[in-house]
Design an enzyme around this catalytic site. Sequence first.
Site, PDB file in Angstrom:
ATOM      1  N   GLU A  95     -34.415  -6.465  15.678  1.00 55.23           N
ATOM      2  CA  GLU A  95     -33.384  -5.488  15.309  1.00 55.23           C
ATOM      3  C   GLU A  95     -33.986  -4.096  15.475  1.00 55.23           C
ATOM      4  O   GLU A  95     -35.145  -3.865  15.103  1.00 55.23           O
ATOM      5  CB  GLU A  95     -32.936  -5.725  13.862  1.00 55.23           C
ATOM      6  CG  GLU A  95     -32.153  -4.614  13.214  1.00 55.23           C
ATOM      7  CD  GLU A  95     -30.826  -4.345  13.897  1.00 55.23           C
ATOM      8  OE1 GLU A  95     -30.518  -3.155  14.115  1.00 55.23           O
ATOM      9  OE2 GLU A  95     -30.092  -5.312  14.198  1.00 55.23           O
ATOM     10  N   CYS A 113      -4.579   0.327   8.624  1.00 56.14           N
ATOM     11  CA  CYS A 113      -4.214  -1.095   8.677  1.00 56.14           C
ATOM     12  C   CYS A 113      -2.978  -1.243   9.556  1.00 56.14           C
ATOM     13  O   CYS A 113      -1.836  -1.275   9.073  1.00 56.14           O
ATOM     14  CB  CYS A 113      -3.963  -1.635   7.268  1.00 56.14           C
ATOM     15  SG  CYS A 113      -5.416  -1.625   6.211  1.00 56.14           S
ATOM     16  N   CYS A 133      -6.999   2.952  -2.395  1.00 56.21           N
ATOM     17  CA  CYS A 133      -6.838   2.014  -1.277  1.00 56.21           C
ATOM     18  C   CYS A 133      -6.992   0.579  -1.777  1.00 56.21           C
ATOM     19  O   CYS A 133      -7.999   0.231  -2.399  1.00 56.21           O
ATOM     20  CB  CYS A 133      -7.882   2.308  -0.203  1.00 56.21           C
ATOM     21  SG  CYS A 133      -7.919   1.086   1.126  1.00 56.21           S
ATOM     22  N   ASN A 145     -25.983 -11.322  18.001  1.00 56.73           N
ATOM     23  CA  ASN A 145     -24.929 -10.734  17.169  1.00 56.73           C
ATOM     24  C   ASN A 145     -24.871  -9.236  17.488  1.00 56.73           C
ATOM     25  O   ASN A 145     -25.255  -8.398  16.678  1.00 56.73           O
ATOM     26  CB  ASN A 145     -25.237 -10.970  15.688  1.00 56.73           C
ATOM     27  CG  ASN A 145     -24.175 -10.376  14.777  1.00 56.73           C
ATOM     28  OD1 ASN A 145     -23.005 -10.296  15.142  1.00 56.73           O
ATOM     29  ND2 ASN A 145     -24.586  -9.923  13.600  1.00 56.73           N
ATOM     30  N   CYS A 193       0.848  -1.191   0.000  1.00 58.10           N
ATOM     31  CA  CYS A 193       0.000   0.000   0.000  1.00 58.10           C
ATOM     32  C   CYS A 193       0.880   1.236   0.000  1.00 58.10           C
ATOM     33  O   CYS A 193       1.623   1.484   0.966  1.00 58.10           O
ATOM     34  CB  CYS A 193      -0.917   0.009   1.219  1.00 58.10           C
ATOM     35  SG  CYS A 193      -1.924   1.503   1.333  1.00 58.10           S
ATOM     36  N   CYS A 252     -18.068  -9.171  17.338  1.00 62.74           N
ATOM     37  CA  CYS A 252     -17.016  -8.418  16.640  1.00 62.74           C
ATOM     38  C   CYS A 252     -16.031  -7.813  17.631  1.00 62.74           C
ATOM     39  O   CYS A 252     -15.160  -7.033  17.250  1.00 62.74           O
ATOM     40  CB  CYS A 252     -17.638  -7.319  15.766  1.00 62.74           C
ATOM     41  SG  CYS A 252     -18.615  -6.108  16.696  1.00 62.74           S
ATOM     42  N   GLN A 303     -22.413  -6.568   6.676  1.00 60.68           N
ATOM     43  CA  GLN A 303     -20.987  -6.865   6.825  1.00 60.68           C
ATOM     44  C   GLN A 303     -20.190  -6.336   5.633  1.00 60.68           C
ATOM     45  O   GLN A 303     -20.647  -6.376   4.493  1.00 60.68           O
ATOM     46  CB  GLN A 303     -20.771  -8.380   6.933  1.00 60.68           C
ATOM     47  CG  GLN A 303     -21.406  -9.016   8.166  1.00 60.68           C
ATOM     48  CD  GLN A 303     -20.642  -8.740   9.444  1.00 60.68           C
ATOM     49  OE1 GLN A 303     -19.694  -7.955   9.474  1.00 60.68           O
ATOM     50  NE2 GLN A 303     -21.054  -9.378  10.518  1.00 60.68           N
TER      51      GLN A 303
END
Length: 375
Positions: free
Chosen positions: A261, A14, A87, A306, A3, A333, A211
């Site tokens: 949700e 990153c 990117c 989730n 990159c 996550c 996602q």
Amino acid sequence: MHCALYDAGRCRSCQWLEKPYPQQLSDKQRQLSELLMAIPVDEWRQPVSSAEQGFRNKAKMVVSGSVERPLFGMMGRDNEPVDLCACPLYPASFAPVFDLLKPFIARAGLTPYNVARRRGELKFLLLTESSAGGMMLRFVLRSTAKLTQLRAALPWLQQQLPQLQVISANIQPVHMAILEGEEEIALTSQQMLPECFNQIPLYIRPQSFFQTNPGVAAALYATAREWVAELNVSSMWDLFCGVGGFGLHCATPQMQLTGIEISAEAIACAELSAQQLGLKQVRFAALDSTRFATSRAEVPQLVLVNPPRRGIGSALCRYLSEMAPDFILYSSCNPATLADDIAQLSDYAVRRVQLFDMFPHTTHCEVLCLLVRQG
């Protein structure tokens, strides 16, 4: 992955880019093991890896510069704009869209918002692509002042980029680094972007969560379906269900499934998917997941959660312990809050854990964990 932006010190999103990818996976697995060190785990599954570049299906671009020379990316150190159009996390299909959006901004007269001066209209561009190549584009504006100009210029953009199936304007009037506001104005007749994982139709609306790594997400949903099928359950709750990805993968025609949700946009997508699949015993509702669960008397055999990064929290952990479903399937996550939540579910044994590398080159990951009630 190479990159140029990272090498030049202009973007360090990153954080682990200099680590070889196998070492990244090994380090994430080790960190997860350390977080769950005090909790016995019956079975550790091998981590699921990701493509190292081109895996993101969504770009969130701060718009800066001038109306004649807009710049798409982020604000770097000292509030200097950084162009992220090249990117390597984005698929190659994004670059030609960014190239055409720059002259379009001038055509539509969408002056980029200047944070210091509090002037301008266009704050962000949000671009999402489905695995079939269709795209959703959202213009985040400070107000509705330029909507007429935007609508008038759109036919040119749509002619150049027919893959733009869904286009909308989001109004975010607050002078803060908030990505989007509550008001969404549709600019195309089509308002849902079709997606499909593992032969399950899914839909993405402008304000629904989806996602960002479709390859790994498809593997995550397929794994959840495999684990649930082994349990032979007939009733299930899918809490924090989003557009229904987990529940719709796990449901059978005989299963009673309730998906909850907070986002009405996401629930509209889930309901359409269930209808197309012909699932008659599936119900989705736009409610707060914790309030829903703690107000119900019935007990399903399986509760799938989730949650966002904060985890499910003490209130829901306490209620799940009292409610005592046979199984809890937890997709997280944030392994740290996962570990905190599991520690509060002391009546459950951890049967299986698997890491899914949804976010290569960073410290983040997704974890799937199956809990079984003891006794």
